[in-house]
Design an enzyme around this catalytic site. Structure first.
Site, PDB file in Angstrom:
ATOM      1  N   SER A  58       2.522   1.863   5.028  1.00 38.27           N
ATOM      2  CA  SER A  58       1.248   1.575   4.376  1.00 38.27           C
ATOM      3  C   SER A  58       1.319   0.174   3.804  1.00 38.27           C
ATOM      4  O   SER A  58       2.398  -0.401   3.665  1.00 38.27           O
ATOM      5  CB  SER A  58       0.976   2.582   3.248  1.00 38.27           C
ATOM      6  OG  SER A  58       1.907   2.409   2.193  1.00 38.27           O
ATOM      7  N   LEU A  63       5.857   2.604   0.763  1.00 38.36           N
ATOM      8  CA  LEU A  63       4.901   2.256  -0.294  1.00 38.36           C
ATOM      9  C   LEU A  63       5.257   0.872  -0.818  1.00 38.36           C
ATOM     10  O   LEU A  63       6.406   0.625  -1.193  1.00 38.36           O
ATOM     11  CB  LEU A  63       4.959   3.276  -1.429  1.00 38.36           C
ATOM     12  CG  LEU A  63       4.092   2.991  -2.664  1.00 38.36           C
ATOM     13  CD1 LEU A  63       2.613   2.957  -2.298  1.00 38.36           C
ATOM     14  CD2 LEU A  63       4.343   4.036  -3.747  1.00 38.36           C
ATOM     15  N   ILE A 104      10.513   1.682  -0.262  1.00 39.11           N
ATOM     16  CA  ILE A 104       9.741   0.748  -1.075  1.00 39.11           C
ATOM     17  C   ILE A 104       9.654  -0.579  -0.333  1.00 39.11           C
ATOM     18  O   ILE A 104      10.676  -1.171   0.020  1.00 39.11           O
ATOM     19  CB  ILE A 104      10.380   0.555  -2.459  1.00 39.11           C
ATOM     20  CG1 ILE A 104      10.594   1.915  -3.141  1.00 39.11           C
ATOM     21  CG2 ILE A 104       9.515  -0.358  -3.307  1.00 39.11           C
ATOM     22  CD1 ILE A 104       9.338   2.750  -3.317  1.00 39.11           C
ATOM     23  N   LYS A 105       8.425  -1.024  -0.103  1.00 35.39           N
ATOM     24  CA  LYS A 105       8.219  -2.272   0.644  1.00 35.39           C
ATOM     25  C   LYS A 105       8.271  -3.468  -0.301  1.00 35.39           C
ATOM     26  O   LYS A 105       7.579  -3.497  -1.320  1.00 35.39           O
ATOM     27  CB  LYS A 105       6.884  -2.248   1.386  1.00 35.39           C
ATOM     28  CG  LYS A 105       6.832  -1.263   2.530  1.00 35.39           C
ATOM     29  CD  LYS A 105       5.491  -1.280   3.237  1.00 35.39           C
ATOM     30  CE  LYS A 105       5.332  -2.471   4.145  1.00 35.39           C
ATOM     31  NZ  LYS A 105       4.085  -2.397   4.947  1.00 35.39           N
ATOM     32  N   ILE A 106       9.089  -4.431   0.087  1.00 41.14           N
ATOM     33  CA  ILE A 106       9.243  -5.664  -0.681  1.00 41.14           C
ATOM     34  C   ILE A 106       9.009  -6.840   0.256  1.00 41.14           C
ATOM     35  O   ILE A 106       9.612  -6.896   1.340  1.00 41.14           O
ATOM     36  CB  ILE A 106      10.650  -5.767  -1.301  1.00 41.14           C
ATOM     37  CG1 ILE A 106      10.888  -4.613  -2.288  1.00 41.14           C
ATOM     38  CG2 ILE A 106      10.850  -7.111  -2.001  1.00 41.14           C
ATOM     39  CD1 ILE A 106      12.280  -4.584  -2.882  1.00 41.14           C
TER      40      ILE A 106
END
Length: 949
Positions: A49, A114, A145-147
């Site tokens: 996402s 996310l 976790i998207k960084i």
């Protein structure tokens, strides 16, 4: 065999070692079983996402309406908190659907991604903190976790991996940055090994974006072909090739690293490789196959995240053949050729990263704006509404300013206490008003205790002795709410006029009154001498020390606090030293008097909280009421010279205008610029106004829009409307205007939290009162002209401009100095009562209608702590008529050598001296003898002069 998916081009990718993830999420897609069906039928192994995806889902999906209602029913939330609650629930549900995949693959697949806030892309500490928080909040082992892959975020990626957080590194375009990301992953794993922690459960992918690169490179090629470039054939050969070659070179680096001793040592501990995830694989150029970026990047140990349309296309007609590993040599040649032809891949990837972050920020703004709109719709009549009706050019300028604020992150920076939003000075020390509800709730018990004591002791009256911000806010509350059932009458005294002081003394029973002395510094002249007077009155009425009948509201450590302790005051309420007086109405300076009056402080704070959340850092300018209001005021003043902010209010909330006057004038009127607030001016026809007006309508309940406001809009005047559903929302108006004033101050380029010119009048007043104390009289002054019961005073420069002669000729010369876009200030140092208010209204309306300028009608010395700052420090567009008079009676001040009348006279003279020193066009007229006769004559002279103009 039941769990074996049907054989399609999509499912056959599994045999080539590639996992397919879906670049899409939406609640109904999860809840109706479509996601689970894709896992079963398409061998789907993950979900990604991003802010753009959530913007489409949450911002426009009707299925979220019930969820929003349920969340807001359980408590108030900001738009950011509301979005996060919705997104986290979607992510959790998707994690549950994909958990079997996660378990079956030993944590290799089955992830749902996310993203951290894109606003944090260049903030390593903020990114890491948010990654930790989201990881904990989702609470599923198969969340990633998207960084974003910015230089600043590399340390955050490494540390997150070291802490065992699964990370999807996004927005990778450049090979060099990918090498840094992979190295950060390895360092994170090595840190875990060194700390004796397991590494087998830590998952990570590196999202390498593909088609966007061809979009840029191909565009450069096409421009050169159109210009007849001599390298046309070589350029044509590179169309649609560079992005794939760039991705293949990244894969070659991945293969080299996974063969290295360094990696094998980690693999021996059970570590998983950080797979390349191909992103942006939908085809943008219709000249190419719609599955080009899927087919060309099929290879072992990779992931391809596909949007629904591309996934469906590959399922239908894709060719699942392994092509990735064999293309290393040709990819190197393609990139070398691109370099030879000057296509500058490095600059393209740098730009795409920057634009990618910006695009996600814009999408996040849109998402949060849509959530804020949903929140507002659900709250309905619980939330005051702000609407703008602006002309085309002004509206466009405000929209542009809003976009600039979004790009610069200024709303978030205000909440982060970043002084660079303004001048980079001491502004960060004056933002305590952002936390008023939190602090107010912490002190709620003490406010409620005060309210109970007042009722239990049966006080008939509460008399507040204060000036400026300490008085104007409580005055609004009293005039708006009136007398609470079973509660005392709240009186607010903010004058040194002896007639006014005497009138308040007659209105109360000093033996049955609670006195509140309110002063931030504790050294303000007016509340101190008012205290001296009423302490004496209470002592005489009670026949003893009246300390238990007094309450102090002051900042910690002030001289007033010392006095209150020495005299045995019943209560001392502390203000917040980081809140300036004009921003203090929702702090102890407003809440203590409110509690004493019997108002529901808890309800006031709860209502305020709804507006604080509406103005939150997470709400973008376009849907943030405080920002949109502030930008409208600031842009109108700076770009369109509409700096006369004119309030038109419903009768029940009309007193708000006086508080707004102080807020705007003291906050913005300095350094030769500012907003000039105009309160109480009767609404006129459009033709009586100049083009320097910005109208603010304060409308209550279901009152229809007045015909006068409609006429102003139709005539092209800008109108901002604050629509309060009920009087309790007055506190929301307080906060939204405080926030808007801070925003407008930024637009004006000033510090909206200081008041440099207020002190000058105080200094001049102290000089005069000191002289009186030493000599028994004020310094002599001589009028430059006198005509019957009117005597005229001015400094030398103004005297020369006005000449001498009769009252009519002097007044005419004064008003002849009024020019286009000026304003007239009537500054009357007389008792503020109904008759005198009516007199000022009559005179100002005559002046407004005849001269077509804004008019301010003030009573001294009250306005010195309000609009006086703007009159002296703001734009030099004011023409001032100060009115003083002989006092019919005076009152002594116990313990002081001077009287109230002397103080008022000193304040008037000090005020005029500073106006003159600032080069203002000013005239003082002194009424000798009966005041009403002098006022009547002055009004008639103004009428006659204007008729002859």
């Amino acid at each position: 065999m039941e769990n074996t998916p049907p054989e399609t081009p999509l499912t056959r990718l599994v045999s080539h070692g590639q996992s397919i993830w879906l670049d899409f999420i939406r609640r109904d897609f999860i809840e109706d079983g479509r996601l689970a069906a894709m896992v079963k039928e398409d061998a789907l192994k993950g979900v990604t996402s991003n802010p753009a995806i959530f913007e489409q889902a949450i911002g426009h999906g009707a299925e979220y309406e019930e969820a929003v209602q349920a969340l807001l029913a359980s408590g108030s939330l900001t738009a950011g908190a509301l979005y996060e609650a919705l997104a986290v629930e979607d992510i959790r549900q998707a994690c549950e659907v994909l958990r079997p995949v996660f378990d079956e693959t030993g944590g290799r697949d089955g992830y749902v991604s996310l993203e951290v806030s894109p606003y944090l892309a260049y903030d390593a500490e903020g990114t890491l903190a948010e990654a930790r928080r989201l990881w904990q909040r989702v609470g599923h082992p198969n969340v990633m976790i998207k960084i974003p892959a910015t230089e600043e975020a590399i340390p955050a990626i490494e540390q997150a991996i070291a802490e065992g957080i699964n990370v999807n590194v996004t927005l990778l375009f450049a090979l060099g940055m990918y090498e840094k990301v992979l190295d950060a992953y390895l360092r994170g794993l090595e840190a875990r090994v060194k700390a004796g922690l397991p590494v087998n459960h830590v998952g990570s992918v590196a999202s390498f974006f593909v088609s966007r690169i061809d979009g840029r490179i191909d565009a450069r090629i096409d421009r050169r072909l159109a210009a007849g470039d001599p390298e046309a054939e070589a350029l044509k050969a590179l169309r649609g090739q560079v992005a794939i070659a760039n991705a293949r070179m990244a894969y070659q680096h991945y293969l080299r690293v996974t063969e290295s001793p360094r990696w094998k040592a980690l693999a021996g501990k059970g570590a998983q490789t950080q797979r390349l995830l191909w992103a942006s694989t939908s085809t943008k150029d219709k000249a190419y196959r719609d599955v080009l970026y899927v087919e060309e990047l099929i290879g072992a140990d990779t992931v391809n995240t596909l949007p629904p349309r591309t996934l469906e296309a590959f399922r239908d007609h894709g060719i699942p053949e392994e092509r990735l590993a064999q293309g290393g040599e040709s990819a190197s040649l393609i990139l070398a050729e691109a370099g030879r032809l000057g296509l500058d891949l490095d600059s393209v990837t740098t730009t795409l990263l920057e634009e990618g972050v910006t695009a996600f920020e814009v999408a996040f703004d849109g998402l949060l704006g849509a959530v804020a709109a949903r929140r507002e719709a659900v709250l309905g009549e619980r939330l005051m509404r702000v609407s703008l009706a602006l002309s085309g050019e002004l509206e466009n300028a405000v929209v542009a300013a809003g976009k600039s604020w979004s790009q610069d992150g200024k709303v978030r920076r205000i909440w982060e206490r970043d002084a660079s939003v303004w001048t980079g000075g001491p502004e960060s020390r004056w933002l305590g008003w952002l936390d008023v509800v939190k602090n107010g709730r912490a002190a709620l018990e003490s406010y409620e205790t005060l309210g109970r004591e007042v009722k239990e002791r049966g006080y008939s009256d509460v008399l507040l002795l204060a000036m400026g911000g300490s008085s104007l806010g409580p005055e609004v509350l009293e005039e708006t709410f009136g007398r609470a059932p079973g509660g005392p009458k709240l009186h607010v005294l903010d004058s040194t006029d002896p007639q006014q002081v005497a009138s308040f003394g007659r209105a109360i029973d000093p033996a049955n009154t609670l006195f509140i002395v309110s002063s931030k510094s504790g050294s303000t002249l007016e509340p101190n001498i008012l205290f001296a007077y009423f302490w004496d009155q209470a002592e005489k009425a009670l026949g003893r020390q009246p300390g238990e009948r007094f309450v102090a509201v002051t900042d910690p450590g002030s001289s007033l606090e010392t006095l209150a302790r020495d005299r045995g005051f019943a209560h001392i309420f502390h203000g917040n030293p980081e809140i300036g007086g004009r921003y203090s109405v929702l702090s102890a300076f407003g809440l203590a008097p409110a509690a004493a009056a019997g108002y529901d402080v808890r309800a006031l704070l709860d209502s305020t909280q709804l507006m604080i959340e509406a103005c939150d850092a997470s709400v973008p300018p376009v849907t943030n009421p405080g920002v949109s209001l502030g930008l409208a005021l600031g842009v109108a003043a700076t770009s369109f010279r509409r700096d006369k902010v004119t309030f038109v209010a419903s009768e029940k909330i009309a007193s708000l205008g006086a508080w707004l006057e102080q807020l705007l004038a003291e906050s913005t009127g300095k350094n030769g610029t500012g907003l000039i607030p105009i309160d109480g001016e009767p609404l006129g026809a459009p033709e009586v106004y100049g083009d320097d007006r910005m109208f603010v309508e304060l409308r209550l309940g279901h009152e229809p829009v007045s015909p006068g406001i409609k006429a102003l809009r139709e005539a092209g005047h800008p109108v901002v409307t604050l629509h309060l559903e009920d009087v309790g929302q007055i506190v929301q108006a307080f906060f939204v205007f405080e926030f808007a004033t801070a925003v407008a101050g930024s637009v004006l380029g000033i510090n909206p939290f200081d008041q440099p010119d207020v002190e000058f009048s105080k200094v001049e007043t102290r000089k005069l009162t000191k002289a009186y104390a030493e000599t028994g009289h004020l310094p002599e002054e001589t009028p430059f002209a006198q005509d019957g019961n009117l005597a005229f005073y001015a400094d030398e420069r103004n005297r020369e401009a006005l000449g001498s002669g009769s009252a009519e000729t002097i007044l005419k010369a004064h008003f002849d100095r009024v020019g286009k876009n000026d304003y007239i200030g009537l500054l009357a140092y007389i008792e503020r009562n109904k008759a005198h208010i009516a007199w000022e209204q009559t005179v100002r309306t005559e002046l407004r209608d005849r001269l077509h300028v804004a008019t301010a009608a003030q009573f001294g010395p009250r306005f010195l702590h309000s609009t006086g700052q703007a009159y002296k420090g703001g734009p030099n567009s004011g023409v001032f008529l100060q009115v003083t008079a002989d006092d019919a009676a005076d009152l002594p001040i116990p313990g002081h050598a001077y009287s109230f009348g002397v103080v008022k006279a000193a304040q008037a003279r000090g005020d005029f001296d500073v106006l003159a020193a600032r080069g203002r066009r000013a005239l003082r007229v002194h009424v000798v003898g009966p005041l009403h006769e002098g006022l009547d004559r002055l009004a008639q002279l103004v009428t006659d002069i204007l008729k002859g103009a």
